[in-house]
Design an enzyme around this catalytic site. Structure first.
Site, PDB file in Angstrom:
ATOM      1  N   GLY A 138       5.207   3.401  -3.310  1.00 16.41           N
ATOM      2  CA  GLY A 138       4.182   2.679  -4.069  1.00 16.41           C
ATOM      3  C   GLY A 138       2.956   3.550  -4.237  1.00 16.41           C
ATOM      4  O   GLY A 138       3.051   4.792  -4.277  1.00 16.41           O
ATOM      5  N   ASN A 139       1.785   2.907  -4.293  1.00 20.25           N
ATOM      6  CA  ASN A 139       0.532   3.653  -4.500  1.00 20.25           C
ATOM      7  C   ASN A 139       0.386   4.805  -3.528  1.00 20.25           C
ATOM      8  O   ASN A 139      -0.046   5.887  -3.889  1.00 20.25           O
ATOM      9  CB  ASN A 139      -0.667   2.720  -4.284  1.00 20.25           C
ATOM     10  CG  ASN A 139      -0.840   1.790  -5.460  1.00 20.25           C
ATOM     11  OD1 ASN A 139      -0.509   2.153  -6.575  1.00 20.25           O
ATOM     12  ND2 ASN A 139      -1.322   0.589  -5.198  1.00 20.25           N
ATOM     13  N   GLY A 161       2.946   5.956  -1.101  1.00 17.09           N
ATOM     14  CA  GLY A 161       4.142   6.773  -0.896  1.00 17.09           C
ATOM     15  C   GLY A 161       4.416   7.769  -2.011  1.00 17.09           C
ATOM     16  O   GLY A 161       4.771   8.925  -1.752  1.00 17.09           O
ATOM     17  N   LYS A 184     -11.306  -7.791   5.206  1.00 16.59           N
ATOM     18  CA  LYS A 184     -10.048  -7.872   4.461  1.00 16.59           C
ATOM     19  C   LYS A 184      -9.948  -9.248   3.855  1.00 16.59           C
ATOM     20  O   LYS A 184     -10.535 -10.207   4.385  1.00 16.59           O
ATOM     21  CB  LYS A 184      -8.856  -7.650   5.401  1.00 16.59           C
ATOM     22  CG  LYS A 184      -7.645  -7.067   4.709  1.00 16.59           C
ATOM     23  CD  LYS A 184      -7.866  -5.599   4.458  1.00 16.59           C
ATOM     24  CE  LYS A 184      -6.704  -4.910   3.854  1.00 16.59           C
ATOM     25  NZ  LYS A 184      -6.898  -3.450   3.831  1.00 16.59           N
TER      26      LYS A 184
HETATM   27  P1  NAD Z   1       2.557  -0.747  -2.694  1.00 13.43           P
HETATM   28  O1  NAD Z   1       2.836  -2.200  -2.792  1.00 13.43           O
HETATM   29  O2  NAD Z   1       2.028  -0.011  -3.880  1.00 13.43           O
HETATM   30  O3  NAD Z   1       3.893   0.026  -2.261  1.00 13.43           O
HETATM   31  C1  NAD Z   1       4.703  -0.374  -1.192  1.00 13.43           C
HETATM   32  C2  NAD Z   1       6.016   0.409  -1.283  1.00 13.43           C
HETATM   33  O4  NAD Z   1       6.809   0.072  -0.145  1.00 13.43           O
HETATM   34  C3  NAD Z   1       6.866   0.084  -2.505  1.00 13.43           C
HETATM   35  O5  NAD Z   1       7.486   1.274  -2.966  1.00 13.43           O
HETATM   36  C4  NAD Z   1       7.922  -0.867  -1.950  1.00 13.43           C
HETATM   37  O6  NAD Z   1       9.137  -0.844  -2.684  1.00 13.43           O
HETATM   38  C5  NAD Z   1       8.117  -0.272  -0.578  1.00 13.43           C
HETATM   39  N1  NAD Z   1       8.726  -1.189   0.365  1.00 13.43           N
HETATM   40  C6  NAD Z   1       8.523  -2.527   0.494  1.00 13.43           C
HETATM   41  N2  NAD Z   1       9.322  -3.014   1.461  1.00 13.43           N
HETATM   42  C7  NAD Z   1       9.992  -1.945   1.965  1.00 13.43           C
HETATM   43  C8  NAD Z   1      10.969  -1.794   2.978  1.00 13.43           C
HETATM   44  N3  NAD Z   1      11.411  -2.853   3.667  1.00 13.43           N
HETATM   45  N4  NAD Z   1      11.441  -0.556   3.227  1.00 13.43           N
HETATM   46  C9  NAD Z   1      11.004   0.505   2.529  1.00 13.43           C
HETATM   47  N5  NAD Z   1      10.114   0.425   1.542  1.00 13.43           N
HETATM   48  C10 NAD Z   1       9.610  -0.787   1.273  1.00 13.43           C
HETATM   49  O7  NAD Z   1       1.609  -0.594  -1.431  1.00 13.43           O
HETATM   50  P2  NAD Z   1       0.670   0.634  -1.088  1.00 13.43           P
HETATM   51  O8  NAD Z   1      -0.688   0.405  -1.648  1.00 13.43           O
HETATM   52  O9  NAD Z   1       1.380   1.921  -1.376  1.00 13.43           O
HETATM   53  O10 NAD Z   1       0.527   0.439   0.492  1.00 13.43           O
HETATM   54  C11 NAD Z   1       1.527   0.904   1.389  1.00 13.43           C
HETATM   55  C12 NAD Z   1       0.961   0.854   2.800  1.00 13.43           C
HETATM   56  O11 NAD Z   1      -0.206   1.674   2.868  1.00 13.43           O
HETATM   57  C13 NAD Z   1       0.527  -0.530   3.280  1.00 13.43           C
HETATM   58  O12 NAD Z   1       0.722  -0.600   4.682  1.00 13.43           O
HETATM   59  C14 NAD Z   1      -0.972  -0.538   2.980  1.00 13.43           C
HETATM   60  O13 NAD Z   1      -1.678  -1.467   3.796  1.00 13.43           O
HETATM   61  C15 NAD Z   1      -1.301   0.901   3.339  1.00 13.43           C
HETATM   62  N6  NAD Z   1      -2.541   1.403   2.756  1.00 13.43           N
HETATM   63  C16 NAD Z   1      -2.713   1.447   1.407  1.00 13.43           C
HETATM   64  C17 NAD Z   1      -3.893   1.979   0.883  1.00 13.43           C
HETATM   65  C18 NAD Z   1      -4.106   2.134  -0.599  1.00 13.43           C
HETATM   66  O14 NAD Z   1      -5.097   2.793  -0.987  1.00 13.43           O
HETATM   67  N7  NAD Z   1      -3.232   1.614  -1.445  1.00 13.43           N
HETATM   68  C19 NAD Z   1      -4.907   2.411   1.745  1.00 13.43           C
HETATM   69  C20 NAD Z   1      -4.704   2.358   3.123  1.00 13.43           C
HETATM   70  C21 NAD Z   1      -3.502   1.855   3.609  1.00 13.43           C
END
Ligand code: NAD
Length: 423
Positions: A225-226, A228, A111
């Site tokens: 986000g990506n 959700g 990471k």
């Molecule tokens: P992102 O930054 O695209 O989205 C994060 C979302 O969470 C946004 O909608 C933001 O508004 C929301 N958010 C932030 N603070 C918040 C809070 N206090 N309460 C509720 N919502 C809140 O990130 P992402 O890529 O969607 O990643 C989300 C999670 O998934 C992280 O834990 C990341 O490590 C994990 N993850 C992502 C991937 C990937 O492919 N993107 C892969 C594995 C794990």
């Protein structure tokens, strides 16, 4: 100090080590093996100067943790976040190691991160930060060494700049050194929604084990986000779920009849990525969303959102951990006692790294797959990993998280042993 305060005072890496220790205790590992696997093999701490638009120079701090490379080149995302710390990066690198192992990819875990606030950087400054960071860690990167990918606040465009910088240093093309690239630069079809899609396949398998129908099952998704936003849309499209709650950093929305997730998706596209301002549905808090009486709860935003404090009030049948580290170890024990079926993060959100691995394979071959092939292979990988975890849970008489860790740790330990590093 009460229990909650003690738990909250622990760092993310201590939490990752505790998860490791609990699973390792179930296995026949030497003390040397345990000592080796509970810490990263290599850490780079860097500081680099970047010329800002106003002519000044700012010094940025960055990290790259290559946790364990016994099973193959290390792999893991890059985060650009103002509160990034080496501790968080270490924890996430450890989780990547167990994640790649539990889904049986020929990779180790890594990471990286840069301490910066992308919202306060111009496009030019962001490009210079991205290029400088990769220049400083380039000696330790390569398709056979360590392969970054996008993560929090890093995008396919940033990966494109980084690829270009890396290739200009090396003087030849090496597409596979970075994944999550735009399609025009060797990206893979299906990478964009891969994490959420993989999570849906895992939920489908969990429902099968529980004898539960996903069609019409209620789902609450934290984060849009990506991960959700695709969890919500694919939850409806692939599983037939009724998505009754969604949220982002601005708050949560509830609709007992279920949202039209396509409409929510389109809304956030035109409203700065936010869904919480959507005019329909009852406004609730993110805290309330987690405690809703739903069939499936999908935390897809942040770590440490289900704690010993709120775990007693979680009422879902399944917790699908799309985020990394959403449940603290103390909360985990409470969920298990309540009979809640937890699909642990290292398996539930592994779809992203699986399709990233497909991207590397396609880059090496110079031959690109269609959508169906990507989806079918992703499904096969996740479903097989799910069965491995389920069987191990039954054999050891433990919960899913410990079983998933046990499978992963055994695979990494075997590779370490075969290499002759540790007995
Ligand atoms: P992102 O930054 O695209 O989205 C994060 C979302 O969470 C946004 O909608 C933001 O508004 C929301 N958010 C932030 N603070 C918040 C809070 N206090 N309460 C509720 N919502 C809140 O990130 P992402 O890529 O969607 O990643 C989300 C999670 O998934 C992280 O834990 C990341 O490590 C994990 N993850 C992502 C991937 C990937 O492919 N993107 C892969 C594995 C794990």
């Amino acid at each position: 100090m009460d229990k909650i305060t003690i738990e909250q005072s622990k760092t993310l890496f201590q939490m990752a080590q505790r998860q490791f220790d609990e699973a390792a205790a179930l296995l026949d590992l030497s003390s040397g093996m345990r000592a080796f696997l509970r810490v990263p093999m290599q850490e780079l701490h860097i500081r680099f100067p970047v010329r800002m638009d106003d002519g000044s120079t700012r010094v940025f701090e960055g990290f790259r943790v290559q946790y364990n490379s016994a099973r193959g080149p290390t792999k893991g995302g890059l985060r650009f976040h103002p509160e990034e710390t080496i501790d968080t990066v270490r924890a996430l690198a450890a989780w990547m190691t167990w994640k790649t192992a539990v889904v049986d990819l020929p990779l180790g875990g890594a990471k990286g991160g840069v301490v910066c606030d992308v919202k306060k950087l111009s496009v030019g400054e962001l490009e210079r930060v991205s290029r400088r960071y990769i220049r400083h860690i380039s000696r330790n990167l390569g398709v056979n060494e360590d392969i970054p990918a996008p993560d929090m606040y890093t995008t396919p465009q940033i990966m494109a700049w980084m690829l270009d910088e890396f290739e200009s240093i090396r003087g030849y093309s090496e597409f596979g050194v970075i994944t999550g690239k735009p399609l025009a630069l060797g990206g893979s079809i299906g990478r964009v929604d891969a994490t959420a899609r993989g999570g849906m396949y895992a939920i489908r398998e969990a429902a099968r084990v529980l004898g539960m129908h996903t069609a019409g099952a209620t789902m609450a998704v934290q984060g849009f986000g990506n991960v959700g936003k695709y969890t919500a849309t694919l939850g409806e499209e692939l599983l037939g779920c009724k998505v009754v709650a969604v949220s982002d950093i601005g708050g949560a929305l509830y609709n007992d009849k279920g949202f039209d997730t396509g409409e929510l998706f389109n809304y956030q596209m035109t409203h700065g990525g936010l869904v919480s301002t959507y005019p329909e549905g009852e406004r609730i808090s993110n805290k309330e969303l987690l405690e809703l009486e739903v069939d499936i709860l999908a935390p897809a935003a942040l770590e440490n959102v289900i704690t010993a404090e709120n775990a007693p009030r979680i009422k879902s049948k399944i917790v699908a951990e799309l985020a990394n580290g959403p449940t603290t170890p103390d909360a985990d024990a409470i969920l298990v006692d309540k009979g809640i079926y937890v699909i642990p993060d290292i398996l539930c959100n592994s779809g992203g790294v699986i399709v990233s691995n497909f991207e590397m394979v396609q880059n090496v071959y110079g031959y690109y797959w269609g959508t169906n092939r990507v989806h079918e292979r992703l499904d096969r990988k996740i479903s097989t990993a799910f069965i491995d975890m389920h069987q191990r849970a039954k054999e050891l008489g433990v919960n899913n998280r410990k079983a998933a860790y046990a499978v992963a740790i055994e695979r990494v330990a075997e590779a370490v042993r075969l290499r002759g590093w540790v007995d």
